[in-house]
Design an enzyme around this catalytic site. Structure first.
Site, short mmCIF file in Angstrom:
data_model
loop_
_atom_site.label_atom_id
_atom_site.label_comp_id
_atom_site.label_asym_id
_atom_site.label_seq_id
_atom_site.Cartn_x
_atom_site.Cartn_y
_atom_site.Cartn_z
N ASP A 13 0.82 -1.22 0.00
CA ASP A 13 0.00 0.00 0.00
C ASP A 13 0.85 1.27 0.00
OD1 ASP A 13 -2.22 -1.74 0.32
OD2 ASP A 13 -1.81 -1.80 2.46
N LYS A 16 1.88 2.33 -5.07
CA LYS A 16 2.56 1.85 -6.28
C LYS A 16 1.74 2.18 -7.53
CE LYS A 16 3.00 -2.35 -4.61
NZ LYS A 16 2.90 -2.20 -3.16
N GLY A 17 0.39 2.17 -7.37
CA GLY A 17 -0.49 2.35 -8.52
C GLY A 17 -0.16 3.59 -9.32
N ALA A 39 -3.87 -7.99 -3.79
CA ALA A 39 -3.46 -6.62 -4.13
C ALA A 39 -4.67 -5.88 -4.71
CB ALA A 39 -2.36 -6.67 -5.17
N GLY A 40 -4.56 -4.57 -4.77
CA GLY A 40 -5.65 -3.85 -5.42
C GLY A 40 -5.36 -2.37 -5.44
N HIS A 41 -5.68 -1.73 -6.54
CA HIS A 41 -5.63 -0.28 -6.52
C HIS A 41 -6.70 0.32 -7.43
CE1 HIS A 41 -2.38 -1.42 -9.36
NE2 HIS A 41 -3.03 -0.60 -10.13
N ARG A 144 2.85 -29.40 -4.88
CA ARG A 144 2.73 -29.99 -6.23
C ARG A 144 1.38 -30.65 -6.49
NH1 ARG A 144 8.12 -32.17 -4.68
NH2 ARG A 144 7.15 -31.50 -2.75
N GLN A 225 2.12 -5.93 -3.13
CA GLN A 225 2.49 -6.00 -1.71
C GLN A 225 3.83 -5.25 -1.48
OE1 GLN A 225 1.42 -9.38 -3.01
NE2 GLN A 225 -0.59 -8.60 -2.54
N GLY A 303 -11.06 -3.08 2.46
CA GLY A 303 -11.69 -1.93 3.10
C GLY A 303 -11.27 -1.74 4.56
N ARG A 306 -6.12 0.92 7.85
CA ARG A 306 -4.71 0.56 7.98
C ARG A 306 -4.11 1.16 9.24
NH1 ARG A 306 -3.99 2.29 1.83
NH2 ARG A 306 -4.80 0.41 0.86
N LEU A 333 3.75 12.46 0.12
CA LEU A 333 4.45 13.43 0.97
C LEU A 333 3.47 14.50 1.47
CD1 LEU A 333 7.31 14.17 2.00
CD2 LEU A 333 7.52 15.72 0.05
N VAL A 415 3.30 14.40 -4.74
CA VAL A 415 2.82 15.45 -3.83
C VAL A 415 1.29 15.59 -3.84
CG1 VAL A 415 4.96 16.79 -3.80
CG2 VAL A 415 3.30 17.19 -5.63
N GLY A 416 0.62 14.60 -4.44
CA GLY A 416 -0.85 14.62 -4.48
C GLY A 416 -1.32 13.42 -5.28
P1 IMP Z 1 -2.68 -12.81 2.22
O1 IMP Z 1 -1.75 -12.28 1.19
O2 IMP Z 1 -4.14 -12.60 1.90
O3 IMP Z 1 -2.39 -14.25 2.55
O4 IMP Z 1 -2.44 -12.01 3.60
C1 IMP Z 1 -1.23 -12.11 4.33
C2 IMP Z 1 -0.80 -10.76 4.91
O5 IMP Z 1 -0.42 -9.90 3.84
C3 IMP Z 1 -1.90 -10.03 5.67
O6 IMP Z 1 -1.32 -9.29 6.73
C4 IMP Z 1 -2.46 -9.07 4.61
O7 IMP Z 1 -3.10 -7.96 5.19
C5 IMP Z 1 -1.18 -8.69 3.91
N1 IMP Z 1 -1.41 -8.24 2.52
C6 IMP Z 1 -1.70 -8.99 1.44
N2 IMP Z 1 -1.83 -8.22 0.35
C7 IMP Z 1 -1.62 -6.96 0.74
C8 IMP Z 1 -1.59 -5.70 0.05
O8 IMP Z 1 -1.78 -5.61 -1.17
N3 IMP Z 1 -1.32 -4.62 0.82
C9 IMP Z 1 -1.06 -4.70 2.15
N4 IMP Z 1 -1.07 -5.84 2.83
C10 IMP Z 1 -1.35 -6.96 2.14
#
Ligand code: IMP
Length: 441
Positions: A13, A16-17, A39-41, A144, A225, A303, A306, A333, A415-416
């Site tokens: 988080d 990176k996006g 992951a997600g953005h 495997r 991540q 959601g 953090r 920043l 910066v934004g």
């Molecule tokens: P998992 O990847 O769902 O197995 O979660 C394992 C740990 O990685 C947990 O603490 C998640 O909150 C964290 N995590 C997984 N993906 C992200 C991400 O994209 N951003 C921040 N934390 C992540």
């Protein structure tokens, strides 16, 4: 631009996006090499909101090829939904725009069921996973017994694998976790039907990348991540199950290490973490709330709110070493604007001893107290700065401290949230590009 890898230096988080979006403009291809829909953005383009979990956001640029490497674990339902959402927004995604590695592992319903059942069973000791089945899918890869994208095209093989897996998974679900069992038939049918839809995209990504390298195309490697969530190098066991470090790009995309010309580490101007695990600079006071609110620190995938804290440069310095960082992109920043005093952690202290690296033992890490360098803050709006000289002196000093302690120069400062709210100190990979003979952008 030469071939650039973008990695997170903290716990994910890092923003990176936006940096990936900026660098995509100077690339021909974008490839993801690990993780999955944990992951997600979110990106807003022309007023339309797009949330990406698997497909690189480069898909929004015409003429950019996006690739999903073998190092990912892919939930086909989520991938197809992303393709459909793009179609609704008028972006047609065909195989000329998107490839899925035939070797990528597939997240099955039993992976999600085990992820959730295991977290529930752990109660207070849970890892705080995203619940998307990521860990159990990577477990099957190592055991495997996994299902790969190529298996979705083989009805007999898929049925055999699902049946064999369910014997073990159902035992675990029912007898150990007391959860519902799953039936093979409906899983095989739905995964074969999704396989039919995904068939045009399934290919050998490593071969495609090799052809691109030979054609002197510019490739961007998009990490998900962050380094301290790395399975090997992170705060184990509070980590994800893949290798977000730059070295992971080689195994997870199917390229050799010499194809990575420049590694950019994304450093958020403060630290956040979702899920459990030690966090030396965590702020549980008003300042933490201020940063959380200004930085809109809620997970794009789950959601969740953090956890926030001061910038931990011990963590960033470790990342410089683990990734071989060539430059830093400092993000968010502007979130720190308005704070009178700022603190950055430049070392840890444990039992009266100074520690330069993050201890491997989490018990020791939890016992560490931060050694802070205190700095003045700034009150001015910095979002219009397009050059380092346009920043207040205190903000420049903050950046210099990051560079000094990590030993890595900044190439980008954000910066934004807007695309234009960025200071490009030096385009990442420009030097390497000049020496490489790769075609001009
Ligand atoms: P998992 O990847 O769902 O197995 O979660 C394992 C740990 O990685 C947990 O603490 C998640 O909150 C964290 N995590 C997984 N993906 C992200 C991400 O994209 N951003 C921040 N934390 C992540």
């Amino acid at each position: 631009m030469a071939n650039v890898a973008v990695v997170g230096t903290q716990w994910g988080d890092e923003g990176k996006g936006k940096v990936v979006d900026l660098l995509t403009a100077r690339s021909d291809m974008v490839v993801r090499f690990q993780g999955g829909n944990n992951a997600g953005h979110t990106l807003v383009v022309d007023g339309k909101q797009f949330i990406f979990h698997i497909i690189p956001s480069g898909i929004l640029y015409e003429n950019k090829k996006c690739l999903i490497g073998n190092g990912l674990v892919v939930d086909p339902e989520v991938l197809l939904e992303e393709i459909d959402n793009l179609k609704v927004a008028g972006i047609f995604v065909g195989p000329e725009r998107l490839s899925l590695s035939e070797k990528a592992h597939i997240i099955m319903p039993y992976h999600k069921a085990i992820d959730l059942a295991r977290e529930t069973a752990k109660g207070k000791a849970k890892l705080g996973t995203t619940g998307r089945g990521i860990g159990p899918c990577y477990e099957d890869k190592a055991a495997r017994t996994g299902v790969r994208a190529v298996d979705l095209l083989d009805p007999e093989g898929l049925e055999e694998k699902v049946k064999a897996n369910l014997k073990e998974k159902n035992f675990l679900l029912e007898r150990f976790f007391g959860a519902e069992t799953l039936e093979a038939g409906p899983i095989v049918d739905s995964y074969l039907s999704m396989g039919e839809k995904l068939a045009p995209f399934i290919t050998d990504v490593s071969v495609e990348l090799d052809q691109a390298v030979k054609a002197r195309k510019r490739i961007l490697f998009e990490g998900a991540q962050g380094t301290h969530l790395d399975l090997d190098h992170g705060t184990y066991p509070f980590v994800t199950s893949s290798n977000p470090v730059a070295g992971g790009a080689c195994a997870g995309a199917g390229i050799g290490p010499k194809q990575l010309h420049h590694v950019v580490g994304i450093v958020k101007a403060y630290t956040t973490r979702v899920g459990a695990g030690p966090f030396v600079t965590e702020l549980t006071d008003e300042t933490g709330d201020y940063i959380q609110a200004r930085g809109k620190e809620f997970g794009a995938t789950t959601g969740r709110r953090r956890r926030c804290g001061w910038l931990d440069l011990v963590v960033v310095r470790d990342s410089a070493r683990l990734n071989g960082l060539d430059s830093l992109a400092i993000t968010k920043l502007d979130v720190l604007t308005g704070l009178d005093r700022l603190k950055v952690c430049v070392g840890y202290e444990i039992e009266g001893e100074k520690v330069e690296q993050r201890p491997t033992s989490l018990r020791r890490m939890a016992a560490c107290t931060p050694i802070y360098k205190e700095m003045p803050g700034w009150q001015e709006d910095i979002s219009a700065a397009r050059d380092l000289t346009q920043l207040p002196e205190a903000a420049r000093a903050y950046i210099e401290t990051i560079e000094e302690v990590s030993g890595v120069p900044a190439s980008i400062v954000s910066v934004g949230p807007g695309r234009e709210e960025t200071i490009v100190v030096k385009h990442p990979g420009i030097e390497e590009f000049r020496n490489s003979g790769i075609q001009e952008c």
